[in-house]
Each structure stands twice: as C-alpha cells, then as structure tokens.
Design a protein around this motif. Structure first.
Motif, PDB file in Angstrom:
ATOM      1  N   ALA A 168       0.816  -1.215   0.000  1.00 46.38           N
ATOM      2  CA  ALA A 168       0.000   0.000   0.000  1.00 46.38           C
ATOM      3  C   ALA A 168       0.853   1.269   0.000  1.00 46.38           C
ATOM      4  O   ALA A 168       0.332   2.360  -0.206  1.00 46.38           O
ATOM      5  CB  ALA A 168      -0.930  -0.004   1.209  1.00 46.38           C
ATOM      6  N   VAL A 169       2.161   1.128   0.213  1.00 47.07           N
ATOM      7  CA  VAL A 169       3.052   2.291   0.209  1.00 47.07           C
ATOM      8  C   VAL A 169       3.166   2.804  -1.227  1.00 47.07           C
ATOM      9  O   VAL A 169       3.407   2.017  -2.148  1.00 47.07           O
ATOM     10  CB  VAL A 169       4.446   1.923   0.773  1.00 47.07           C
ATOM     11  CG1 VAL A 169       5.430   3.082   0.612  1.00 47.07           C
ATOM     12  CG2 VAL A 169       4.340   1.504   2.234  1.00 47.07           C
ATOM     13  N   PRO A 170       2.988   4.104  -1.433  1.00 46.09           N
ATOM     14  CA  PRO A 170       3.119   4.645  -2.795  1.00 46.09           C
ATOM     15  C   PRO A 170       4.475   4.282  -3.401  1.00 46.09           C
ATOM     16  O   PRO A 170       5.508   4.389  -2.737  1.00 46.09           O
ATOM     17  CB  PRO A 170       3.019   6.156  -2.595  1.00 46.09           C
ATOM     18  CG  PRO A 170       2.297   6.324  -1.308  1.00 46.09           C
ATOM     19  CD  PRO A 170       2.691   5.148  -0.455  1.00 46.09           C
ATOM     20  N   GLY A 171       4.458   3.812  -4.645  1.00 46.37           N
ATOM     21  CA  GLY A 171       5.687   3.479  -5.347  1.00 46.37           C
ATOM     22  C   GLY A 171       6.147   2.049  -5.166  1.00 46.37           C
ATOM     23  O   GLY A 171       7.194   1.655  -5.687  1.00 46.37           O
ATOM     24  N   VAL A 172       5.377   1.231  -4.444  1.00 46.65           N
ATOM     25  CA  VAL A 172       5.752  -0.170  -4.253  1.00 46.65           C
ATOM     26  C   VAL A 172       4.995  -1.028  -5.259  1.00 46.65           C
ATOM     27  O   VAL A 172       3.762  -1.021  -5.305  1.00 46.65           O
ATOM     28  CB  VAL A 172       5.471  -0.646  -2.814  1.00 46.65           C
ATOM     29  CG1 VAL A 172       5.707  -2.148  -2.680  1.00 46.65           C
ATOM     30  CG2 VAL A 172       6.344   0.112  -1.828  1.00 46.65           C
ATOM     31  N   ALA A 173       5.747  -1.752  -6.081  1.00 43.59           N
ATOM     32  CA  ALA A 173       5.157  -2.650  -7.077  1.00 43.59           C
ATOM     33  C   ALA A 173       4.794  -3.995  -6.453  1.00 43.59           C
ATOM     34  O   ALA A 173       3.776  -4.595  -6.789  1.00 43.59           O
ATOM     35  CB  ALA A 173       6.122  -2.860  -8.239  1.00 43.59           C
TER      36      ALA A 173
END
Length: 184
Positions: free
Chosen positions: A151-156
C-alpha cells in the motif's frame, strides 16, 4: 476498547492464537477485547484467544466499526513519494496479536531490501522472524506486513519471508518496545 465485552452480531471469521487456524466465532457469543492495535482486535472467550481482522470488525457492532474507522487503514496508500522511511512506517503498523508492540520494535525484522522495478516503482524484500518457532500466527503477521508494504506509494510488490536464524530473543526488542512492555 481493551477489556470491553462485545456480543457478536453475526458469525465472525477469526484466527485462533497462537495456532493460526481459521475459526468462526458464533453469533451471540461474548468476547472480550484484549488488544486493539493495527486495525485488528485480539479477543478472548472461555475457549481461547483470537484475532479478528479489520474486514470482520462489524461483527462486534457499531462501536467496533467506529473504532476501526479511526485506525490507520491497512491498505490505503498514504500521499507522497516513495521512501525507505515510509516502508519502515508501514511495518510499524503490524503487531503480534499477543504483544502490544509493533514488529519493528519487537526486533522481528531482520532484513529489509529495496530493489528498483519498472516505471520507477520498487520491490520490497523482508526477512523477519517470530517470537516463537512454530507460531501459527506467522503467516497472518507476514500477510499483514505484505499488505501494508504494497500500500506504500511506489511499491510494485513485496515479499515477506519468515526465517529462524538467528533465533529471536527479548534482547532484540528496541528501547521503545522495552518501554512499552515495562522492561525498562
């Protein structure tokens, strides 16, 4: 919420602690909240201890649902850019259902590795342990960590592996965790 009794309004999926088995707590049963952290509840009844996840808190009625609304959403991405600090903050939202200290301050995170992925995204790899070998809650805690990391922005993607070497000991608890537990 802690030490408060609730009568279940409907059948409620839960996880038996520490075995990790899926169970259903029956409508009309009374449970007592023993821990309310990370958007989940740990409850007990005459037969045992259970974790009720965020999606099933409505079984405890409006008071539990209202409480859940005030908690950090486990899958809602925070605004802003990717950073390693955000990754650590996400892990600090994960709790052992029997211990009121997050998995970072418990010293359960042994390794955190970030790799670049396509389109500026990142892959996260975590090696963590548990406080007891064979704890059935391991998959639940690892899945909670993975969900929060993704859910962290930028985590694929995120991969969370449970390892046993070195064995965990209470000496691995951070000063903040020790203070929370009254060990200092």
């Amino acid at each position: 919420m802690v030490n408060e009794d609730f009568v279940l309004q409907r059948d409620c999926p839960a996880t038996l602690i520490p075995a990790g088995d899926a169970v259903v707590l029956r409508q009309g049963s009374t449970v007592t909240v023993t821990q309310a952290l990370g958007g989940a509840l740990t409850v007990r009844d005459a037969l045992g201890l259970y974790r009720i996840g965020p999606r099933d808190l409505s079984a405890l009625g409006p008071r539990a649902t209202d409480w859940a609304a005030t908690q950090a959403a486990p899958v809602a991405p925070a605004a802003g850019e990717f950073s390693e600090d955000r990754v650590w903050d996400a892990l600090r939202q994960c709790f052992d259902p029997e211990i009121p200290v997050n998995i970072v301050d418990l010293g359960l995170i042994y390794d955190l590795r970030l790799e670049s992925a396509e389109k500026g995204a990142h892959k996260i790899f975590v090696r963590m342990t548990l406080t007891a070998v064979g704890c059935g809650m391991g998959p639940v805690i690892a899945q909670d960590a993975r969900t929060r990391l993704e859910a962290v922005p930028g985590v694929a993607s995120a991969q969370v592996d449970i390892v046993w070497d070195p064995p965990w000991s209470p000496h691995m608890i951070s000063p903040a965790g020790r203070e929370k537990l009254g060990l200092e």
